[in-house]
Write an enzyme that holds these catalytic residues in place. Structure first.
Site, PDB file in Angstrom:
ATOM      1  N   GLY A  54       0.810  -1.196   0.000  1.00 34.96           N
ATOM      2  CA  GLY A  54       0.000   0.000   0.000  1.00 34.96           C
ATOM      3  C   GLY A  54       0.849   1.254   0.000  1.00 34.96           C
ATOM      4  CB  SER A  55       0.507   4.512  -1.624  1.00 32.03           C
ATOM      5  OG  SER A  55       0.789   3.964  -2.892  1.00 32.03           O
ATOM      6  N   GLY A  56       1.356   5.351   1.102  1.00 32.78           N
ATOM      7  CA  GLY A  56       1.211   6.004   2.399  1.00 32.78           C
ATOM      8  C   GLY A  56       2.361   5.738   3.341  1.00 32.78           C
ATOM      9  CG  HIS A  57       3.381   2.335   4.266  1.00 35.38           C
ATOM     10  ND1 HIS A  57       2.786   2.609   5.479  1.00 35.38           N
ATOM     11  CD2 HIS A  57       2.601   1.401   3.660  1.00 35.38           C
ATOM     12  CE1 HIS A  57       1.698   1.855   5.609  1.00 35.38           C
ATOM     13  NE2 HIS A  57       1.563   1.133   4.519  1.00 35.38           N
ATOM     14  CG  ASP A 110       0.676  -5.909   1.076  1.00 32.29           C
ATOM     15  OD1 ASP A 110      -0.108  -5.698   2.016  1.00 32.29           O
ATOM     16  OD2 ASP A 110       1.173  -5.002   0.405  1.00 32.29           O
ATOM     17  CG  HIS A 219      -1.480  -0.668   7.230  1.00 32.83           C
ATOM     18  ND1 HIS A 219      -0.689  -1.769   7.485  1.00 32.83           N
ATOM     19  CD2 HIS A 219      -1.288  -0.355   5.930  1.00 32.83           C
ATOM     20  CE1 HIS A 219      -0.045  -2.102   6.382  1.00 32.83           C
ATOM     21  NE2 HIS A 219      -0.395  -1.263   5.420  1.00 32.83           N
TER      22      HIS A 219
END
Length: 331
Positions: A54-57, A110, A219
């Protein structure tokens, strides 16, 4: 919510486009599948390495694409696993006679996406190897995962495998190397605030001014407990002890120590925490060979930090010291 965003649904695409526009000589962007990959790579010269979550990391993992690190990143939306077709396209774009390695953090979405993509790629004749990262000591079987979560320790797998691939390691050797990193790396984090995904518009969780989440996931998953805010030294003492005793590390070990910011913590505070962690490492008889202080695996704008220890041998020391070229210039 105050963020520099346009249409939240385009947030990840616009971020990716901006990254490539800032690095036009080294990166390419596949808009249809939202892939970023090395502009200079001939896949048949080495075993390419792919990752996507996921993006955001950020800077994980799209900003770790470059020589000596990842060769391709295939991200999903914010805090969402990449779709199977995106993961598959990432593998196919890196198709090599030597095979393709993917590194995946231990989150259900994932893992599922990459395992399915690998099966489909192998059906097309592409040899695929995998490395699973589950370095978080905080909890077992938290939200999004069975077993431990994969967090900032993932960067050591990227760095070691990326360097070894550049030096000519084959696919089986890279899989074994990634497993060795994972077997010897441990992490744990603490959050002081929640974070707000652009499309959600409100925090995933909230904490009172005098609260912290001990063992939080990247998350926003719950940690070990919610507790009253403590001093920086007290926080580091707790998470260092949890990490140090889990392997366990022992006197005489040579280690890499990382203090990773979760997105909203000033670098000055990260060095306050590193100070205490370094003193604790010395008191335990550990020799810090390499240190990393900064943002490596974040959670949007969450205020917080994680501590990672990697036990080193000569092979890992040499691989961490090998040159690398990517937007994360600290490597």
């Amino acid at each position: 919510m105050k963020k520099f965003v346009n249409d939240p649904s385009n947030f990840v695409h616009e971020m990716m486009e901006g990254l490539v526009l800032a690095n036009p000589q080294t990166l390419k962007w596949e808009k249809e599948f939202n892939l970023v990959y090395r502009a200079d790579l001939d896949p048949n010269t080495k075993v390419p390495i792919v990752q996507g979550s996921g993006s955001g990391h950020e800077p994980a993992h799209i900003m770790a694409v470059g020589k000596g690190m990842l060769d391709c990143a295939a991200p999903g939306n914010v805090f969402a696993a990449p779709p199977v077709d995106v993961a598959l396209e990432g593998i196919k774009r890196m198709k090599s006679d030597k095979g393709v390695l993917y590194i995946v953090n231990n989150y259900q979405g994932d893992k599922m996406a990459w395992e399915m993509a690998a099966e489909m790629a192998e059906a097309e004749g592409i040899k695929v190897g995998s490395v699973l990262i589950d370095d978080d000591v905080a909890v077992e079987n938290s939200t999004h995962t069975f077993g431990r979560r994969g967090v900032a320790g993932n960067f050591f797998a990227i760095k070691a495998c990326g360097a070894a691939s550049e030096q000519g390691a084959d696919l089986d050797e890279l899989v074994a190397l990634g497993k060795k990193v994972n077997d010897n790396v441990r992490s744990m984090g603490v959050a002081l605030t929640g974070c707000t995904p652009p499309a959600k518009g409100e925090p995933i969780f909230t904490l009172a001014d005098d609260e912290m989440e001990v063992g939080v996931g990247i998350h926003g998953e719950p940690g070990r407990r919610r507790d009253k805010l403590k001093s920086a030294d007290e926080i580091i003492e707790e998470i260092f002890e949890a990490v140090h005793t889990d392997l366990p590390f022992k006197s005489g070990d040579r280690v890499a120590l990382m203090i990773n910011g979760l997105g909203g913590t000033p670098i000055s505070e990260l060095y306050v925490m590193y100070r205490k962690a370094a003193h604790l490492a010395k008191s335990k008889g550990l020799t810090i060979v390499r240190n990393y202080v900064g943002e490596y695996c974040t959670s949007l704008e969450m205020a917080g930090a994680s501590l990672t220890l990697l036990k080193l041998d000569q092979e890992l020391e040499d691989l961490l010291a090998a040159p690398a070229e990517c937007p994360i210039r600290v490597f």
